[in-house]
Design a protein around this motif. Structure first.
Motif, PDB file in Angstrom:
ATOM      1  N   GLU A  76       0.822  -1.209   0.000  1.00 52.20           N
ATOM      2  CA  GLU A  76       0.000   0.000   0.000  1.00 52.20           C
ATOM      3  C   GLU A  76       0.859   1.264   0.000  1.00 52.20           C
ATOM      4  N   ARG A  77       1.952   1.248   0.747  1.00 47.69           N
ATOM      5  CA  ARG A  77       2.802   2.439   0.816  1.00 47.69           C
ATOM      6  C   ARG A  77       3.461   2.726  -0.533  1.00 47.69           C
ATOM      7  N   CYS A  78       3.647   1.689  -1.371  1.00 47.68           N
ATOM      8  CA  CYS A  78       4.279   1.884  -2.676  1.00 47.68           C
ATOM      9  C   CYS A  78       3.448   2.796  -3.568  1.00 47.68           C
ATOM     10  N   LYS A  79       2.125   2.852  -3.334  1.00 44.35           N
ATOM     11  CA  LYS A  79       1.235   3.637  -4.187  1.00 44.35           C
ATOM     12  C   LYS A  79       1.278   5.122  -3.860  1.00 44.35           C
ATOM     13  N   HIS A  80       1.854   5.470  -2.696  1.00 45.63           N
ATOM     14  CA  HIS A  80       1.815   6.872  -2.262  1.00 45.63           C
ATOM     15  C   HIS A  80       3.195   7.421  -1.905  1.00 45.63           C
ATOM     16  N   GLU A  81       4.086   6.575  -1.428  1.00 45.13           N
ATOM     17  CA  GLU A  81       5.377   7.046  -0.911  1.00 45.13           C
ATOM     18  C   GLU A  81       6.510   6.720  -1.895  1.00 45.13           C
ATOM     19  N   VAL A  82       7.281   7.730  -2.252  1.00 43.65           N
ATOM     20  CA  VAL A  82       8.395   7.534  -3.178  1.00 43.65           C
ATOM     21  C   VAL A  82       9.564   6.893  -2.432  1.00 43.65           C
ATOM     22  N   PRO A  83      10.065   5.735  -2.891  1.00 40.89           N
ATOM     23  CA  PRO A  83      11.197   5.091  -2.202  1.00 40.89           C
ATOM     24  C   PRO A  83      12.491   5.867  -2.428  1.00 40.89           C
ATOM     25  N   VAL A  84      13.425   5.719  -1.503  1.00 35.25           N
ATOM     26  CA  VAL A  84      14.725   6.386  -1.619  1.00 35.25           C
ATOM     27  C   VAL A  84      15.805   5.330  -1.845  1.00 35.25           C
TER      28      VAL A  84
END
Length: 345
Positions: free
Chosen positions: A320-328
């Motif tokens: 779910e976080r992949c849909k909103h949060e840009v990974p670093v």
């Protein structure tokens, strides 16, 4: 004359932390961005941007080769051309060549620096002038930059051609009189005639058959050892990249999703996209079972990329976080970097 900076450039110009120059690296790329405006309407108003390169970061050691791989349209060639300052102004980020910011160098000094940074284009036929003989194609820039005395010019060109597997009598012939492999050798000779330190190889063997590919790859490696050259090798062929590269970067939709030593990347790929790419490498064994990872859907548009992780629309491991949060970018192993939420600490 300096190009005007777009609003997009001003918006992202300072959206990174500048890096400090490290002498072991000939090239340091930090959060490099290159956006192309989309025009529309009666007055050609800018209605959006194609984010061809959107935050690429890597360092390249002297005398080594970095392979850059990814699907068509992911931004590999634009990355190479932006590093060389061939695509107008960058939109954001840093490009340090021998400690100098390439985009801060005045035009007069940049002209002199061109001899140190060269490119081998993908198509060996369209990149050669059909109206010039081979000797003039190779020697034109040498004469323009006054690299050798006039009395030594012919001998110098003969030596460069010999290094690239060409004969002196080829100087008076025209590009259409050569095979594909010979034309690629001419392109290599033209780049190396200026005695560069860094060469962008933009899919230099993609238009050649396998036997000629091997000759060109071996030639590039031989010239690298002889002249201490540094390559950025852009290619679709993962087997070629594994053979020639010391480090590998994997691009997806303008981003570098994984970067590390070639052995680490090929033996232990981390990013789901990298694993899918490598699963498509053919194995020379008809009895071997292929565990092919098939990606669902198509590549999103770089003009309207998905929110969060750009790969989440095709990723089997999407959270779910992949849909909103840009990974670093994270260093999972020494020298092995990945941009993925699966490896967040």
């Amino acid at each position: 004359m300096a190009l005007e900076k777009t609003k997009a450039a001003l918006a992202v110009e300072n959206d990174f932390t500048p890096v400090t120059y490290d002498p072991q690296y000939i090239l340091m790329v930090n959060q490099l961005k290159k956006y192309f405006p989309i025009k529309g309407g009666m007055i050609s108003k800018t209605v959006g941007y194609v984010k061809a390169v959107d935050g690429v970061t890597f360092n390249l050691k002297r005398g080594t080769t970095m392979g850059l791989v990814g699907e068509s349209g992911c931004g590999k060639t634009t990355t190479g051309r932006t590093i060389l300052r061939l695509s107008g102004e960058k939109t954001g980020g840093q490009v340090l060549f021998n400690g100098q910011e390439v985009y801060d160098i005045p035009n007069k000094e940049m002209r002199a620096l061109r001899t140190k940074m060269q490119i081998i284009f993908q198509d060996p036929f369209s990149s050669l002038s059909p109206r010039l003989p081979v000797g003039e194609i190779i020697g034109e820039a040498v004469r323009e930059h006054n690299l050798v005395p006039k009395e030594d010019f012919d001998d110098y060109i003969d030596q460069v051609m010999d290094d690239c597997g060409l004969q002196p009598f080829h100087k008076d012939r025209y590009p259409h009189e050569f095979s594909g492999g010979q034309r690629q050798r001419i392109c290599i000779a033209r780049a190396l005639a200026l005695n560069p330190e860094f060469v962008v190889c933009d899919e230099p063997v993609s238009a050649l058959d396998v036997s000629i590919q091997a000759q060109i790859i071996n030639l590039l490696k031989e010239l690298q050892e002889k002249r201490n050259l540094t390559y950025l090798f852009i290619s679709h062929d993962l087997s070629v990249v594994e053979h020639i590269s010391d480090t590998v970067g994997v691009m997806y939709l303008g981003n570098l999703v994984e970067y590390g030593a070639t052995a680490d990347i090929f033996k232990h790929p981390l990013h789901p996209y990298t694993k899918a790419l490598f699963s498509a490498i053919p194995v020379p064994d008809p009895t071997a079972k292929m565990n092919r990872i098939v990606l669902e859907g198509s590549i999103p548009s770089p003009a309207n990329p998905p929110a969060g992780c750009k790969f989440h629309t095709r990723c089997a491991n999407c959270m779910e976080r992949c849909k909103h949060e840009v990974p670093v970018q994270r260093e999972v192993e020494p020298g092995h970097f990945v941009v993925c939420h699966l490896y967040d600490q």
